[in-house]
Motif scaffolding. Structure first.
Motif, PDB file in Angstrom:
ATOM      1  N   THR A 282       0.958   4.212  -2.801  1.00 15.81           N
ATOM      2  CA  THR A 282       0.770   5.628  -2.443  1.00 15.81           C
ATOM      3  C   THR A 282       1.880   6.490  -3.041  1.00 15.81           C
ATOM      4  O   THR A 282       1.642   7.628  -3.457  1.00 15.81           O
ATOM      5  N   LYS A 283       3.084   5.931  -3.113  1.00 15.91           N
ATOM      6  CA  LYS A 283       4.235   6.675  -3.663  1.00 15.91           C
ATOM      7  C   LYS A 283       4.223   6.705  -5.198  1.00 15.91           C
ATOM      8  O   LYS A 283       5.088   7.343  -5.805  1.00 15.91           O
ATOM      9  N   GLY A 284       3.280   5.987  -5.814  1.00 14.84           N
ATOM     10  CA  GLY A 284       3.168   6.007  -7.272  1.00 14.84           C
ATOM     11  C   GLY A 284       4.098   5.052  -7.984  1.00 14.84           C
ATOM     12  O   GLY A 284       4.400   5.229  -9.172  1.00 14.84           O
ATOM     13  N   TRP A 285       4.550   4.017  -7.284  1.00 16.99           N
ATOM     14  CA  TRP A 285       5.518   3.097  -7.886  1.00 16.99           C
ATOM     15  C   TRP A 285       4.886   2.109  -8.864  1.00 16.99           C
ATOM     16  O   TRP A 285       5.595   1.439  -9.611  1.00 16.99           O
TER      17      TRP A 285
ATOM     18  N   GLU B 154       0.832  -1.205   0.000  1.00 13.91           N
ATOM     19  CA  GLU B 154       0.000   0.000   0.000  1.00 13.91           C
ATOM     20  C   GLU B 154       0.868   1.257   0.000  1.00 13.91           C
ATOM     21  O   GLU B 154       0.549   2.247  -0.671  1.00 13.91           O
ATOM     22  N   ASP B 155       1.982   1.213   0.731  1.00 13.95           N
ATOM     23  CA  ASP B 155       2.892   2.358   0.782  1.00 13.95           C
ATOM     24  C   ASP B 155       3.521   2.610  -0.588  1.00 13.95           C
ATOM     25  O   ASP B 155       3.625   3.761  -1.031  1.00 13.95           O
ATOM     26  N   ALA B 156       3.922   1.525  -1.270  1.00 14.39           N
ATOM     27  CA  ALA B 156       4.506   1.656  -2.611  1.00 14.39           C
ATOM     28  C   ALA B 156       3.487   2.230  -3.588  1.00 14.39           C
ATOM     29  O   ALA B 156       3.819   3.062  -4.446  1.00 14.39           O
TER      30      ALA B 156
ATOM     31  N   GLN C 131       5.737   6.786 -15.066  1.00 16.24           N
ATOM     32  CA  GLN C 131       6.964   6.803 -14.269  1.00 16.24           C
ATOM     33  C   GLN C 131       7.045   5.643 -13.279  1.00 16.24           C
ATOM     34  O   GLN C 131       7.873   5.657 -12.372  1.00 16.24           O
ATOM     35  N   ARG C 132       6.196   4.632 -13.437  1.00 19.54           N
ATOM     36  CA  ARG C 132       6.181   3.518 -12.485  1.00 19.54           C
ATOM     37  C   ARG C 132       7.527   2.793 -12.468  1.00 19.54           C
ATOM     38  O   ARG C 132       8.221   2.689 -13.486  1.00 19.54           O
TER      39      ARG C 132
END
Length: 350
Positions: free
Chosen positions: A111-114, A107-109, A119-120
């Motif tokens: 949220t950071k747009g990874w 979920e954190d990744a 740009q993933r």
């Protein structure tokens, strides 16, 4: 991958073997009927029969010519018993049975747009593989299980957030032999390329192509070059796709990178008709066999996220194109050991 949607949770049409079928398998094996014939009689695939026989085998001691020898015999009772035990354990795991730390990191990744957008850095599969590598003792779900949870709405990630999710399709194990015949011979065929290029163990062998916008006179194009071992890509914008323009651009690329090119493989487009004059080994694919330059075709597909088909290349600067290539080169890839093409290229080019 396919442009269609492949549902990893689709309903399967097969049915499991029942006890009556297992009894028939035992009976026919005792009559020396082969596996293929048993499969035909039951309307089952031969591999299904083969796996069932291996599952229900029991080791016994039998006297043969006065000697005790170990033999393996299939028994329907044994096959049924093993089947029932496995079915009892075959239940879908609930989300709480997996590592909570993993889902927090996922979920954190997100949220950071990874995972999302041009740009993933990851797709779900590579993120899971990398997380599992760093946390081997944690109970981590498979990527298909995570996709299932996403479809069920159990995570904040939605299907439309993941570009790869709806492009999943089982990859073919083998490519067919080239069916087309080249109308023109531009140079040395890929058939004559050294065999050590194919397994991607040697650095410096590249695949090349042009990405075009509108197919009009004097329309710019983009040269794309992909190194086979690292999947690292180089791009260059050119003013048109005439053969002399293309040749001049490749000569500039080779001059700027004198030690990077052991060979380049092209398709048989007329724009590459002068490539045999380059100061490196050059090979040409068979007609209608784009998979012979698979890494380059995959990169071109990824580049189309930044430069859609039908849009003029006039609308994109050299910087725009370079930034698109850099974004793709920075993505983590499972096929090259859970690292980016950029990182791997730097390691190999030292």
């Amino acid at each position: 991958m396919s442009t269609g949607n492949y549902n990893t949770n689709q309903t399967r049409s097969f049915t499991h073997l029942d006890f009556k079928e297992r009894q028939l398998i035992e009976k026919w094996l005792n009559e020396d009927v082969n596996k293929a014939e048993i499969g035909r009689r039951l309307g089952r695939n031969r591999s299904t029969i083969h796996r069932e026989i291996n599952r229900g085998k029991v080791e016994q001691i039998k006297q043969i010519n006065g000697y005790n020898k170990k033999v393996t015999v299939y028994y329907s009772d044994s096959g049924q018993s093993i089947y029932e035990k496995r079915r009892a354990k075959s239940v879908r795991k609930k989300i709480v049975s997996f590592s909570s730390a993993f889902f927090s990191a996922l979920e954190d990744a997100f949220t950071k747009g990874w995972f999302k957008g041009k740009q993933r850095l990851y797709n779900i599969k590579t993120f899971i593989a990398l997380y599992r590598k760093k946390h081997p003792v944690e109970n981590i779900p498979t990527f298909k299980t995570v996709y299932s949870y996403i479809r069920q709405g159990l995570l904040s990630i939605k299907p439309h957030d993941l570009p790869v999710m709806y492009r999943l399709k089982p990859r073919k194990n083998q490519h067919s032999n080239p069916k087309g015949k080249n109308k023109r011979i531009l140079g040395t065929s890929i058939t004559d390329r050294p065999e050590d290029v194919l397994p991607r163990e040697t650095f410096g062998h590249w695949e090349a192509d042009l990405v075009k916008g509108k197919k009009t006179k004097n329309e710019p194009a983009i040269i794309t070059l992909v190194e086979r071992k690292t999947r690292y890509a180089i791009t260059k914008k050119i003013s048109d796709y005439k053969s002399q323009t293309v040749k001049n651009a490749f000569e500039e690329i080779l001059a700027d990178n004198p030690n990077l090119f052991a060979s380049i493989t092209f398709d048989n487009g007329s724009e590459f008709s002068l490539m045999s004059e380059l100061n490196t080994d050059v090979y040409f694919c068979h007609a209608y066999a784009s998979w012979e330059r698979g890494s380059n075709e995959n990169f071109n597909k990824l580049l189309r996220e930044f430069i859609p088909k039908g849009k003029s290349i006039h609308l994109f600067s050299e910087m725009d194109i370079d930034q698109a290539a850099q974004a793709i080169n920075k993505r983590i890839r499972e096929v090259i050991g859970l690292r980016s093409s950029e990182e791997y290229f730097q390691q190999c080019s030292i």
